[in-house]
Design a protein around this motif. Structure first.
Motif, mmCIF file in Angstrom:
data_model
loop_
_atom_site.group_PDB
_atom_site.id
_atom_site.type_symbol
_atom_site.label_atom_id
_atom_site.label_comp_id
_atom_site.label_asym_id
_atom_site.label_seq_id
_atom_site.Cartn_x
_atom_site.Cartn_y
_atom_site.Cartn_z
ATOM 1 N N MET A 201 63.111 42.400 -23.059
ATOM 2 C CA MET A 201 62.479 43.728 -23.185
ATOM 3 C C MET A 201 62.701 44.579 -21.938
ATOM 4 O O MET A 201 62.680 45.806 -22.012
ATOM 5 N N LYS A 202 62.915 43.931 -20.798
ATOM 6 C CA LYS A 202 63.100 44.669 -19.549
ATOM 7 C C LYS A 202 64.539 45.143 -19.359
ATOM 8 O O LYS A 202 64.802 45.957 -18.467
ATOM 9 N N LEU A 203 65.457 44.601 -20.156
ATOM 10 C CA LEU A 203 66.860 44.986 -20.001
ATOM 11 C C LEU A 203 67.047 46.485 -20.236
ATOM 12 O O LEU A 203 66.591 47.022 -21.244
ATOM 13 N N GLU A 204 67.707 47.140 -19.291
ATOM 14 C CA GLU A 204 68.000 48.571 -19.399
ATOM 15 C C GLU A 204 69.495 48.758 -19.194
ATOM 16 O O GLU A 204 70.027 48.380 -18.151
ATOM 17 N N LEU A 205 70.166 49.339 -20.172
ATOM 18 C CA LEU A 205 71.613 49.511 -20.083
ATOM 19 C C LEU A 205 72.019 50.914 -19.630
ATOM 20 O O LEU A 205 73.199 51.212 -19.477
ATOM 21 N N LYS A 206 71.023 51.800 -19.408
ATOM 22 C CA LYS A 206 71.325 53.144 -18.905
ATOM 23 C C LYS A 206 71.662 53.070 -17.413
ATOM 24 O O LYS A 206 71.046 52.321 -16.673
ATOM 25 N N HIS A 207 72.590 53.880 -16.997
ATOM 26 C CA HIS A 207 72.965 53.983 -15.581
ATOM 27 C C HIS A 207 73.306 52.608 -14.988
ATOM 28 O O HIS A 207 73.029 52.341 -13.821
ATOM 29 N N ILE A 208 73.912 51.749 -15.801
ATOM 30 C CA ILE A 208 74.143 50.373 -15.393
ATOM 31 C C ILE A 208 75.169 50.258 -14.260
ATOM 32 O O ILE A 208 75.176 49.289 -13.506
ATOM 33 N N PHE A 209 76.044 51.273 -14.117
ATOM 34 C CA PHE A 209 77.097 51.197 -13.109
ATOM 35 C C PHE A 209 76.810 52.047 -11.874
ATOM 36 O O PHE A 209 77.703 52.272 -11.062
ATOM 37 N N VAL A 210 75.568 52.511 -11.727
ATOM 38 C CA VAL A 210 75.187 53.276 -10.534
ATOM 39 C C VAL A 210 75.180 52.333 -9.324
ATOM 40 O O VAL A 210 74.634 51.239 -9.390
#
Length: 297
Positions: A201-210
């Protein structure tokens, strides 16, 4: 060899899909783990354990591994010419591993619940103890705030698994009813699925390469360089045949810690570096831990 890791991947997927379709319940699940699952594991594994000089030796060894990791993170961060904020974030994310939620899951999957006790000692007296002491000083230094020693010690002794450890030490002098042991075993068994679903549930794929170069270096140090150093050390001076050695190497190779991420963000460090290191570390661990266990087997 992939069979033990596939349920972990499924738990992550279930948690992630639940968040996408419904909502994120990770906070409540993590609170359940901290207040029920982890204390139950502590009781069920520590109560029958004989606390002797060998255990003390393990604690000192585990602490040395983490301090070595921390020193390497500092020097690599300096070589990368990171500013104070990014250096502190890098040190925290590249040093403290997810030795409980994810670590126990992998130990259970590959070696069985009986060996979780070594992960438990590593987590309580290594990862957790050093995070809320040295780690908190690094976080407050990096964010430019003053250290509150009183709060650090309060967190150390009132953390439910740590509190349960001291309670368990006291109860070792008495024979406990069977139903208490059964209750602790049942509650402890909820740790793996609930922890991995919460992480999903904590996985966030937005802005993953920042700031990807910083995140990549943190994962490389935490999950590849230091575990290989420890592995070579064991091979040269002790051997890697015993299961507790394999469990130790797996714990050293864990991805960045969820609690370290939360404390880093709350403490004012770089949020994107912390979150991305956590997310990518969890996903990468599905591959790296499988490779380590294949080699150790």
């Amino acid at each position: 060899m992939l069979d033990p890791v596939l349920p972990i991947a499924m738990y992550l997927l279930v948690g992630y899909l639940f968040k996408i379709i419904y909502h994120d319940n990770s906070k409540q699940l993590i609170e359940f783990i901290i207040y029920f699952s982890l204390p139950a594991i502590v009781f069920s594994k520590i109560y029958p354990l004989e606390l002797d000089q060998r255990i003390l030796g393990l604690i000192l060894m585990f602490m040395c591994f983490i301090l070595l990791n921390l020193a390497l993170a500092y020097f690599i961060g300096k070589l990368m010419k990171l500013n104070k904020l990014l250096l502190a974030t890098f040190m925290i994310m590249a040093t403290f591993g997810n030795t409980s939620f994810i670590g126990f899951s992998y130990i259970d999957a590959f070696y069985g619940q009986d060996y979780i006790v070594y992960g438990l000692i590593y987590d309580l007296f290594g990862s957790f103890l050093l995070l809320i002491s040295i780690g908190m000083f690094i976080i407050t230094w990096g964010s430019g705030r003053k250290n509150d020693t009183k709060s650090i010690f309060k967190s150390m002794f009132l953390f439910p698994p740590a509190l349960m450890f001291f309670i368990t030490i006291l109860t070792k002098n008495f024979e406990i009813p069977t139903f208490i042991s059964l209750t602790a075993d049942t509650l402890g068994s909820t740790l793996v699925p609930i922890a991995m679903i919460a992480i999903g549930m904590k996985l966030e794929l937005k802005h993953i390469f920042v700031k990807f170069h910083i995140v990549t270096m943190a994962m490389l140090l935490k999950m590849v360089i230091v575990p290989i150093i420890v592995l070579i050390g064991f091979q040269l001076f002790y051997g890697i045949d015993q299961t507790w050695v394999k469990v130790t190497i797996i714990e050293v190779a864990m991805p960045p810690m969820t609690m370290a991420t939360v404390l880093a963000i709350k403490g004012g460090l770089d949020e994107k570096v912390a979150i991305n290191a956590l997310v990518l570390g969890v996903l990468l661990s599905l591959v790296t831990i499988t490779l380590y266990t294949s080699y150790l087997a």
